[in-house]
Design an enzyme around this catalytic site. Structure first.
Site, PDB file in Angstrom:
ATOM      1  N   ARG A 182     -71.340  31.588   4.205  1.00 52.73           N
ATOM      2  CA  ARG A 182     -70.271  31.260   3.251  1.00 52.73           C
ATOM      3  C   ARG A 182     -70.810  31.101   1.824  1.00 52.73           C
ATOM      4  NH1 ARG A 182     -66.867  26.746   6.472  1.00 52.73           N
ATOM      5  NH2 ARG A 182     -68.912  26.192   7.280  1.00 52.73           N
ATOM      6  N   CYS A 286     -73.144  15.653   3.333  1.00 47.20           N
ATOM      7  CA  CYS A 286     -73.510  14.895   4.538  1.00 47.20           C
ATOM      8  C   CYS A 286     -73.703  13.426   4.201  1.00 47.20           C
ATOM      9  CB  CYS A 286     -74.756  15.464   5.172  1.00 47.20           C
ATOM     10  SG  CYS A 286     -76.204  15.208   4.175  1.00 47.20           S
TER      11      CYS A 286
HETATM   12  P1  NAD Z   1     -72.345  24.808  10.090  1.00 48.75           P
HETATM   13  O1  NAD Z   1     -72.916  24.079  11.254  1.00 48.75           O
HETATM   14  O2  NAD Z   1     -71.031  25.491  10.246  1.00 48.75           O
HETATM   15  O3  NAD Z   1     -73.370  25.951   9.602  1.00 48.75           O
HETATM   16  C1  NAD Z   1     -74.734  25.673   9.422  1.00 48.75           C
HETATM   17  C2  NAD Z   1     -75.525  26.922   9.806  1.00 48.75           C
HETATM   18  O4  NAD Z   1     -75.314  27.196  11.186  1.00 48.75           O
HETATM   19  C3  NAD Z   1     -75.068  28.144   9.017  1.00 48.75           C
HETATM   20  O5  NAD Z   1     -76.208  28.878   8.637  1.00 48.75           O
HETATM   21  C4  NAD Z   1     -74.193  28.900  10.008  1.00 48.75           C
HETATM   22  O6  NAD Z   1     -74.261  30.285   9.857  1.00 48.75           O
HETATM   23  C5  NAD Z   1     -74.763  28.510  11.349  1.00 48.75           C
HETATM   24  N1  NAD Z   1     -73.726  28.461  12.390  1.00 48.75           N
HETATM   25  C6  NAD Z   1     -72.417  28.118  12.222  1.00 48.75           C
HETATM   26  N2  NAD Z   1     -71.775  28.161  13.402  1.00 48.75           N
HETATM   27  C7  NAD Z   1     -72.694  28.528  14.325  1.00 48.75           C
HETATM   28  C8  NAD Z   1     -72.637  28.731  15.732  1.00 48.75           C
HETATM   29  N3  NAD Z   1     -71.504  28.578  16.397  1.00 48.75           N
HETATM   30  N4  NAD Z   1     -73.778  29.077  16.355  1.00 48.75           N
HETATM   31  C9  NAD Z   1     -74.929  29.242  15.689  1.00 48.75           C
HETATM   32  N5  NAD Z   1     -75.034  29.072  14.355  1.00 48.75           N
HETATM   33  C10 NAD Z   1     -73.937  28.712  13.683  1.00 48.75           C
HETATM   34  O7  NAD Z   1     -72.335  23.778   8.873  1.00 48.75           O
HETATM   35  P2  NAD Z   1     -71.647  23.970   7.455  1.00 48.75           P
HETATM   36  O8  NAD Z   1     -70.176  23.879   7.623  1.00 48.75           O
HETATM   37  O9  NAD Z   1     -72.240  25.129   6.769  1.00 48.75           O
HETATM   38  O10 NAD Z   1     -72.195  22.665   6.716  1.00 48.75           O
HETATM   39  C11 NAD Z   1     -71.562  21.432   6.794  1.00 48.75           C
HETATM   40  C12 NAD Z   1     -72.171  20.558   7.855  1.00 48.75           C
HETATM   41  O11 NAD Z   1     -73.555  20.375   7.589  1.00 48.75           O
HETATM   42  C13 NAD Z   1     -71.568  19.166   7.878  1.00 48.75           C
HETATM   43  O12 NAD Z   1     -71.416  18.768   9.207  1.00 48.75           O
HETATM   44  C14 NAD Z   1     -72.613  18.322   7.172  1.00 48.75           C
HETATM   45  O13 NAD Z   1     -72.601  16.955   7.516  1.00 48.75           O
HETATM   46  C15 NAD Z   1     -73.859  18.992   7.614  1.00 48.75           C
HETATM   47  N6  NAD Z   1     -74.968  18.707   6.718  1.00 48.75           N
HETATM   48  C16 NAD Z   1     -75.883  17.806   7.139  1.00 48.75           C
HETATM   49  C17 NAD Z   1     -76.925  17.463   6.305  1.00 48.75           C
HETATM   50  C18 NAD Z   1     -77.931  16.436   6.734  1.00 48.75           C
HETATM   51  O14 NAD Z   1     -78.904  16.250   6.037  1.00 48.75           O
HETATM   52  N7  NAD Z   1     -77.757  15.762   7.867  1.00 48.75           N
HETATM   53  C19 NAD Z   1     -77.040  18.050   5.041  1.00 48.75           C
HETATM   54  C20 NAD Z   1     -76.084  18.984   4.650  1.00 48.75           C
HETATM   55  C21 NAD Z   1     -75.043  19.304   5.513  1.00 48.75           C
END
Ligand code: NAD
Length: 487
Positions: A182, A286
């Site tokens: 995205r 997050c």
């Molecule tokens: P997401 O989990 O949708 O995506 C993260 C990554 O995983 C992306 O590269 C995406 O392509 C991949 N992905 C997505 N769905 C997948 C699937 N079904 N199987 C395998 N890979 C997959 O997260 P997002 O919406 O991009 O980001 C927001 C989330 O990240 C929130 O939950 C937020 O809290 C978390 N976050 C956590 C931290 C932390 O430090 N704990 C920091 C930033 C964001």
């Protein structure tokens, strides 16, 4: 009819840009307008394999390069990023939608990790103990791990990749980066910057995509370590899949962060901090404050003050310097968050500010806007109190005491961050000792550790042992030999 042309992004493998070669393409819109910015290929496992091979071929020479030479890339990278800070900020605004001020903060936070990595000659030093037995010495030496996979989310398209890339690379590893599909444009810029700073081809490889790429990274036998940041369900999947393949894993996951407001809190400090925590980045952080736990009479003072601040919060395109809150990332995110507002109403919470109305009134455009929402009289059992909403919705739970507030916070399955607003040192200490979360704020709304410290989530906000950044980051991206010698 106007012809829409948007650049098609390419993978970077072994220092060469790769045409998508038939991979399906996903549109990347500007969240403020819906206009197309670029198209990103959804690569397959063969692209990951090619990237791992390129990384594995390049990594031994990089590991053999003295660390004092390796960090010169970080020094040059720092200068390039400083020089291009405004362009980087604008790129983040364009593909993520956050405000310019938020994006500027993101660039600074990314730079902090580059600066930390410049210290790698000291950070990865080993230890020696002479005469562990008569005439026998023992030394512990740190080495790079090898090829590492780094998978990142949309909400900090520059900073989150930079939490790990400079550390991994300065420590002598080669990397396969899989950014969020995205917000993939910032990752392209990151690769260009590293290479402009002198990084050898093959050390930083970029593979665009979604689930298939993530699975391939988790399962590829050539990858030794996987660093993931994203939502809790995907973090669990990555942690399980990559560790089942024998890799070390750090998986930073979702959150539900609580902000406790004590009756003695200074509202001149607390209200702006809560507003920025809950609505900065449109709540898509997050570390976003998602639940205010108001103790005793604090509720009747803080809720009207927050409602007033919300009415003055200007929602609009992040590129407009007057904007206080930008759009959410996609239309389906807006619908999902609006669904939580519906759920809160159905569950019996009191709507104090309704972001659905304020945003629709202001913008009928193609952007994904939603105004700030506040709920009062939220019960800890409600879905809006328990689940990560990841949008501009703030719930207020009223409690009678700090102990009751601690019980509310600690019942959450998440434990990323938590803050208290108080002028009492005793309450702050009681809070610090009793709360079950890894990143704590006292009179701070977003308790984001600086790069020298670990990003230290607990419970379902983190899976693994070593966190990102700080010495944890150095340890994650290095492994040790312990040598016992007699001459
Ligand atoms: P997401 O989990 O949708 O995506 C993260 C990554 O995983 C992306 O590269 C995406 O392509 C991949 N992905 C997505 N769905 C997948 C699937 N079904 N199987 C395998 N890979 C997959 O997260 P997002 O919406 O991009 O980001 C927001 C989330 O990240 C929130 O939950 C937020 O809290 C978390 N976050 C956590 C931290 C932390 O430090 N704990 C920091 C930033 C964001």
């Amino acid at each position: 009819m106007a012809v829409v042309t948007a650049p098609i992004l390419r993978n970077r493998i072994g220092g060469a840009w790769q045409e998508p070669d038939g991979a399906p393409l996903l549109d990347v819109p500007d969240p403020a307008t819906g206009a197309l910015i670029s198209r990103v290929p959804l690569s397959d496992s063969a692209a990951v394999d090619a990237a791992v091979q390129a990384a594995a071929a390049a990594q031994p020479a990089w590991a053999a390069t003295p660390v004092a030479e390796r960090v010169r890339v970080c020094y040059r990278l720092r200068e390039l990023m400083e020089a291009q800070a405004a362009e980087l900020r604008d790129l983040i605004v364009r593909e993520n939608g956050k405000t310019r001020a938020d994006a500027q903060g993101e660039v600074r936070r990314a730079l902090e990790v580059v600066e930390l990595s410049c210290g790698m000659p000291t950070l990865m030093m080993g230890r020696v103990l002479a005469d562990v037995s008569r005439g026998i010495d023992c030394e512990e030496i740190r080495y790079p791990v090898g090829v590492c996979g780094i998978i990142t989310p949309f909400n900090f398209p520059l900073m989150v990749p930079m939490w790990t890339l400079p550390i991994a690379i300065a420590a002598g590893n080669a990397v396969v980066l899989k950014p969020s599909e995205r917000t993939p444009n910032s990752a392209v810029r990151i690769v260009e910057l590293f290479e402009a700073a002198g990084l050898a081809p093959g050390i930083l490889n970029l593979v665009h995509g979604a689930r298939e790429v993530v699975t391939a990274i988790c399962e590829h036998p050539g990858i030794r370590a996987v660093s993931f940041v994203g939502s809790q369900p995907v973090a669990t999947y990555v942690y399980r899949t990559a560790s089942a393949s024998g890799k070390r894993v750090q998986a930073l996951a979702g959150a539900k962060n609580h902000l406790v407001v004590m009756p003695d809190a200074d509202l001149a400090v607390a209200v702006p901090a809560i507003m920025s925590s809950a609505f900065g980045g449109a709540g898509q952080r997050c570390l976003a404050g998602s639940v205010v736990v108001a103790v005793g009479e604090a509720a009747d003072r803080v809720i009207p003050a927050l409602a007033e601040a919300c009415s003055g919060l200007r929602v609009g395109p992040g590129a407009d310097p007057e904007t206080g809150m930008g759009p959410v990332i996609r239309d389906d995110s807006r619908s999902r968050v609006a669904g939580y507002i519906e759920a809160g109403l159905l569950e019996g919470a009191t709507l104090v500010c309704d972001g659905r109305q304020s945003a629709t009134a202001a913008f009928g455009s193609g952007g994904f806007f939603l105004g700030p929402t506040i709920f009062d009289h939220v019960a800890p059992s409600m879905s809006i109190a328990q689940e990560e909403i990841f949008g501009p919705v703030l719930s207020v739970i009223r409690t009678a005491s700090l102990d009751e507030a601690l019980a509310v916070v600690n019942r959450s399955r998440f434990g990323n961050a938590a803050s208290i607003f108080t002028t009492s040192g005793g309450a702050a200490r009681r809070w610090r000792e009793g709360v079950q979360a890894g990143m704590l704020g006292v009179n701070i709304g977003v308790a984001a550790p600086v790069a020298m410290f670990p990003f230290a989530g607990w419970k379902d906000s983190f899976y693994g042992d070593l966190h990102a950044t700080g010495l944890d980051g150095v340890q994650f991206f290095t492994r040790r030999k312990v040598v016992t010698s007699r001459f």
